[in-house]
Design a protein around this motif. Structure first.
Motif, PDB file in Angstrom:
ATOM      1  N   VAL A 107     -11.145  20.206   7.151  1.00 57.18           N
ATOM      2  CA  VAL A 107     -11.606  18.952   7.881  1.00 57.18           C
ATOM      3  C   VAL A 107     -10.692  19.085   8.947  1.00 57.18           C
ATOM      4  O   VAL A 107      -9.235  18.871   8.500  1.00 57.18           O
ATOM      5  CB  VAL A 107     -12.560  18.025   8.145  1.00 57.18           C
ATOM      6  CG1 VAL A 107     -13.915  19.180   7.429  1.00 57.18           C
ATOM      7  CG2 VAL A 107     -11.664  16.601   7.427  1.00 57.18           C
ATOM      8  N   SER A 109      -7.419  19.095  11.841  1.00 60.87           N
ATOM      9  CA  SER A 109      -6.740  20.637  11.965  1.00 60.87           C
ATOM     10  C   SER A 109      -5.678  19.895  11.394  1.00 60.87           C
ATOM     11  O   SER A 109      -5.282  19.069  10.800  1.00 60.87           O
ATOM     12  CB  SER A 109      -5.983  20.013  13.183  1.00 60.87           C
ATOM     13  OG  SER A 109      -5.014  21.020  13.882  1.00 60.87           O
ATOM     14  N   ARG A 152     -17.867  24.387   8.082  1.00 64.06           N
ATOM     15  CA  ARG A 152     -16.963  23.876   9.293  1.00 64.06           C
ATOM     16  C   ARG A 152     -18.349  23.796  10.246  1.00 64.06           C
ATOM     17  O   ARG A 152     -19.154  24.481  10.210  1.00 64.06           O
ATOM     18  CB  ARG A 152     -15.784  24.104   9.793  1.00 64.06           C
ATOM     19  CG  ARG A 152     -14.727  23.819   8.729  1.00 64.06           C
ATOM     20  CD  ARG A 152     -13.714  24.067   9.288  1.00 64.06           C
ATOM     21  NE  ARG A 152     -12.332  24.576   8.942  1.00 64.06           N
ATOM     22  CZ  ARG A 152     -12.376  25.037   7.655  1.00 64.06           C
ATOM     23  NH1 ARG A 152     -13.359  26.213   7.791  1.00 64.06           N
ATOM     24  NH2 ARG A 152     -10.927  25.452   6.984  1.00 64.06           N
ATOM     25  N   GLN A 154     -20.252  23.772  14.094  1.00 62.65           N
ATOM     26  CA  GLN A 154     -19.418  24.780  15.448  1.00 62.65           C
ATOM     27  C   GLN A 154     -19.592  24.267  16.422  1.00 62.65           C
ATOM     28  O   GLN A 154     -18.130  24.088  17.147  1.00 62.65           O
ATOM     29  CB  GLN A 154     -20.767  25.348  15.255  1.00 62.65           C
ATOM     30  CG  GLN A 154     -21.485  26.867  14.497  1.00 62.65           C
ATOM     31  CD  GLN A 154     -20.529  27.892  14.246  1.00 62.65           C
ATOM     32  OE1 GLN A 154     -19.537  28.027  15.399  1.00 62.65           O
ATOM     33  NE2 GLN A 154     -19.508  27.813  12.846  1.00 62.65           N
ATOM     34  N   SER A 156     -17.025  21.075  18.318  1.00 58.22           N
ATOM     35  CA  SER A 156     -15.767  20.472  17.505  1.00 58.22           C
ATOM     36  C   SER A 156     -15.025  20.192  18.801  1.00 58.22           C
ATOM     37  O   SER A 156     -15.222  20.755  20.373  1.00 58.22           O
ATOM     38  CB  SER A 156     -15.005  21.528  17.274  1.00 58.22           C
ATOM     39  OG  SER A 156     -14.299  22.729  18.196  1.00 58.22           O
ATOM     40  N   SER A 158     -12.214  20.087  21.536  1.00 59.17           N
ATOM     41  CA  SER A 158     -10.540  20.868  21.484  1.00 59.17           C
ATOM     42  C   SER A 158      -9.564  19.709  22.712  1.00 59.17           C
ATOM     43  O   SER A 158      -9.908  18.987  23.416  1.00 59.17           O
ATOM     44  CB  SER A 158     -10.395  22.198  22.056  1.00 59.17           C
ATOM     45  OG  SER A 158     -11.891  22.925  22.019  1.00 59.17           O
ATOM     46  N   GLN A 173      -8.012  22.697  16.955  1.00 59.57           N
ATOM     47  CA  GLN A 173     -10.193  22.624  17.455  1.00 59.57           C
ATOM     48  C   GLN A 173      -9.628  21.625  15.809  1.00 59.57           C
ATOM     49  O   GLN A 173      -9.453  21.259  15.499  1.00 59.57           O
ATOM     50  CB  GLN A 173     -10.036  23.876  16.684  1.00 59.57           C
ATOM     51  CG  GLN A 173     -10.003  25.094  17.761  1.00 59.57           C
ATOM     52  CD  GLN A 173     -10.883  24.231  19.283  1.00 59.57           C
ATOM     53  OE1 GLN A 173     -12.247  23.686  19.149  1.00 59.57           O
ATOM     54  NE2 GLN A 173     -10.316  25.566  19.951  1.00 59.57           N
ATOM     55  N   ARG A 175     -11.687  20.128  14.420  1.00 61.66           N
ATOM     56  CA  ARG A 175     -12.946  20.916  13.332  1.00 61.66           C
ATOM     57  C   ARG A 175     -13.549  19.823  12.335  1.00 61.66           C
ATOM     58  O   ARG A 175     -13.269  19.228  11.202  1.00 61.66           O
ATOM     59  CB  ARG A 175     -12.511  21.864  12.457  1.00 61.66           C
ATOM     60  CG  ARG A 175     -12.626  23.415  13.800  1.00 61.66           C
ATOM     61  CD  ARG A 175     -13.166  23.703  14.377  1.00 61.66           C
ATOM     62  NE  ARG A 175     -14.593  23.896  13.992  1.00 61.66           N
ATOM     63  CZ  ARG A 175     -15.340  25.759  14.046  1.00 61.66           C
ATOM     64  NH1 ARG A 175     -14.081  26.229  14.479  1.00 61.66           N
ATOM     65  NH2 ARG A 175     -15.814  25.526  12.985  1.00 61.66           N
ATOM     66  N   GLU A 198     -17.905  13.095  14.249  1.00 59.13           N
ATOM     67  CA  GLU A 198     -16.265  12.926  15.066  1.00 59.13           C
ATOM     68  C   GLU A 198     -16.746  11.781  16.166  1.00 59.13           C
ATOM     69  O   GLU A 198     -17.796  11.443  16.792  1.00 59.13           O
ATOM     70  CB  GLU A 198     -17.040  14.468  16.396  1.00 59.13           C
ATOM     71  CG  GLU A 198     -15.654  14.185  17.589  1.00 59.13           C
ATOM     72  CD  GLU A 198     -14.215  14.218  16.610  1.00 59.13           C
ATOM     73  OE1 GLU A 198     -13.606  13.295  16.792  1.00 59.13           O
ATOM     74  OE2 GLU A 198     -13.888  15.365  16.493  1.00 59.13           O
ATOM     75  N   GLN A 208     -22.950  17.905  16.081  1.00 57.76           N
ATOM     76  CA  GLN A 208     -22.878  18.144  14.049  1.00 57.76           C
ATOM     77  C   GLN A 208     -23.964  17.044  13.994  1.00 57.76           C
ATOM     78  O   GLN A 208     -24.533  17.668  12.710  1.00 57.76           O
ATOM     79  CB  GLN A 208     -21.651  17.351  14.212  1.00 57.76           C
ATOM     80  CG  GLN A 208     -20.541  17.894  15.058  1.00 57.76           C
ATOM     81  CD  GLN A 208     -19.331  17.014  14.762  1.00 57.76           C
ATOM     82  OE1 GLN A 208     -19.537  15.627  14.409  1.00 57.76           O
ATOM     83  NE2 GLN A 208     -17.382  17.415  15.338  1.00 57.76           N
TER      84      GLN A 208
END
Length: 332
Positions: A107, A109, A152, A154, A156, A158, A173, A175, A198, A208
């Motif tokens: 997960v 990056s 993961r 969808q 997320s 950036s 990303q 994720r 997150e 999420q």
């Protein structure tokens, strides 16, 4: 049990770097903190927590892999500096406890950047993982695990910073995801999901939570959700990153909080100690780590691990920046 291992440092300085020089300085400071919050030492305390409780399943967040490349340059770093998952499993084995990762997902990056050393620049690579651990020492008629899954989200976050090569490279990303398995105890099967939501964007985090409800938690089986949800219970002690509706959203979908059922008068704070893990008294001030359940399940007991001063390592480190939560659930 749900247990955030703490990756060893606060990454905010790296994400805030505004120049290549600032990035090197930030990575240097962050990795120094990783070394100072020595996971080999902390893993002994974390393994003690699990060994004393003997949970069938442990949802693990921030089971990170730190790797290096010397000197810095093209290609990806492959030399393993710290493998938090393997270190923890080795410590459990040393205590006669037998666990295996039944589901795992990378997960965040898979991020790599240089740090400064006396010998020159060295690339440091961070790979974050969520893992579901299960006991392997019990007869199959007593406990078994099947249908392992992971994915993961969808939704997320950036991040685009010039110091991180964006532009011209695409944004990084961040994720996040989930791991799951169907656990059968004495003939009764339950879907168990573990996640780490997150904290940088409330709207993303709440989306999420919705993905969990529409995905692995959409089942006719009784369900258990473990994890660091980054959503403060009742808003108590909430920070901008944890002042979200995700926890309430899950309760509205029919989930029950094992902590409030078994410890209704205890605030049960689980977050967070200082980044260097050396604060002399606990700084825990909000509850964001949970064992939630839905269906024919009864919560019998819950307790925190790693929250007391006596839980610190011999050198004075807290086992993690979070406390863990362990619950005993009875399947009907």
């Amino acid at each position: 049990m749900t247990r955030n291992l703490y990756l060893g440092a606060d990454l905010a300085p790296v994400l805030a770097a505004t120049s290549p020089q600032a990035l090197v300085a930030a990575v240097t400071a962050v990795y120094a903190n990783v070394q100072e919050t020595d996971f080999h030492e902390r893993a002994e305390a974390l393994a003690d927590e699990i060994a004393e409780t003997d949970p069938h399943l442990v949802g693990v967040q921030e089971a990170v892999l730190w790797r290096s490349q010397t000197p810095a340059g093209p290609g990806s770093a492959t030399h393993v500096e710290y493998d938090f998952l393997q270190i923890l499993l080795d410590e459990l084995s040393a205590r006669g406890k037998h666990y295996a990762a039944v589901a795992s997902i990378t997960v965040g990056s898979d991020f790599e950047a240089p740090r400064s050393t006396p010998a020159g620049l060295q690339d440091i690579r961070l790979t974050d993982r969520d893992v579901l651990l299960a006991r392997t020492d019990l007869p199959a008629r007593e406990f078994s695990v099947a249908n392992a899954q992971s994915a993961r989200f969808q939704n997320s976050v950036s991040i685009c910073r010039p110091a991180l090569g964006c532009p011209p490279n695409p944004p990084i990303q961040l994720r996040r995801g989930w791991v799951a398995a169907d656990a059968t105890v004495h003939g009764r099967t339950t879907r168990v999901v573990s996640t780490h939501l997150e904290p940088l964007a409330p709207a993303v985090q709440e989306a999420q939570a919705g993905e969990l409800l529409a995905g692995p938690l959409k089942t006719m089986l009784p369900a258990v959700l473990l994890g660091d949800l980054n959503s403060a219970a009742g808003g108590v002690g909430a920070t901008p990153g944890t002042n979200t509706r995700s926890y309430a959203q899950l309760l509205a979908a029919g989930f029950t909080d094992a902590w409030t059922v078994t410890r209704p008068r205890n605030l049960g704070f689980t977050c967070c100690q200082d980044a260097d893990l050396r604060n002399p008294t606990s700084e825990l001030s909000q509850r964001i780590d949970y064992v939630l359940y839905r269906g024919k399940i009864k919560a019998l007991a819950s307790h925190r691990v790693g929250e007391a001063r006596a839980d610190r390592t011999p050198s004075g480190l807290w086992p993690s920046d979070h406390a863990g939560v362990s619950s005993v659930l009875q399947l009907h």
